[in-house]
Design an enzyme around this catalytic site. Structure first.
Site, PDB file in Angstrom:
ATOM      1  N   HIS A 251     -38.922  -6.831   5.294  1.00  0.00           N
ATOM      2  CA  HIS A 251     -38.720  -6.552   6.899  1.00  0.00           C
ATOM      3  C   HIS A 251     -39.076  -5.122   7.180  1.00  0.00           C
ATOM      4  CE1 HIS A 251     -35.452  -9.613   7.150  1.00  0.00           C
ATOM      5  NE2 HIS A 251     -35.366  -9.423   5.784  1.00  0.00           N
TER       6      HIS A 251
ATOM      7  N   HIS B 266     -40.303 -11.937   1.462  1.00  0.00           N
ATOM      8  CA  HIS B 266     -40.563 -11.178   2.493  1.00  0.00           C
ATOM      9  C   HIS B 266     -40.198  -9.772   2.589  1.00  0.00           C
ATOM     10  CE1 HIS B 266     -36.833 -13.453   3.294  1.00  0.00           C
ATOM     11  NE2 HIS B 266     -36.627 -12.471   3.962  1.00  0.00           N
TER      12      HIS B 266
END
Ligand code: 5GP
Ligand code: ZN
Length: 138
Positions: free
Chosen positions: A102, A100
């Site tokens: 951010h 992922h």
């Protein structure tokens, strides 16, 4: 799909999330931590453990979406910049083992600080460092 992975479940809608955007290959949602105004996560729908394990297509899909949403935040949502962060590996602070990115949307003079702390390194140390870090493609 990894049955034990919360981000796989979020991408499939099996765990609720505040969805910002979704396309065929990626999913974007608000971070639950509520620690930084607008803290957003971009994930591939495909389960990939981390950035170093991601295939080229996944990288492209994720970073295209990171760029799209960063542009959206800056053009349409009242922000003037973004910090883009990836934690890879436990030592780097990765807590969810599904790749992922951010996004931290920024405004002038906001209270946010996204940074890193380490000792200052002198030029002499850079001489040693480059020996350790230089990459020559095989
Ligand atoms: P990491 O530390 O692995 O780079 O980031 C993981 C992030 O996922 C953390 O910022 C954490 O707050 C967020 N997170 C963990 N579980 C959930 C969840 O169930 N829903 C959402 N929206 N975010 C989560
Ligand atoms: Zn997953």
């Amino acid at each position: 799909m990894n049955n034990d992975c919360i981000f796989c479940k979020i991408a499939k809608g099996e765990i609720p999330s505040y969805k910002v955007y979704e396309d065929e290959n990626t999913f974007v949602f608000l971070d639950i931590a509520n620690d930084f105004y607008g803290h957003t996560l971009v994930i591939p729908k495909k389960h990939v453990k981390s950035i170093v394990e991601a295939d080229e297509k996944t990288m492209l899909n994720v970073f295209k979406t990171v760029q799209l949403i960063s542009n959206h935040y800056i053009k349409n949502c009242g922000f003037s910049g973004v910090n883009i962060v990836n934690n890879c590996g436990e030592s780097a602070g990765q807590t969810v083992m599904h790749f992922h990115i951010h996004i931290f949307p920024r405004k002038e003079n906001d209270l946010g600080e996204v940074g890193w702390k380490q000792e200052n390194i002198s030029e002499l140390k850079l001489d040693d460092l480059i020996k350790q870090l230089k990459y020559t493609k095989m």
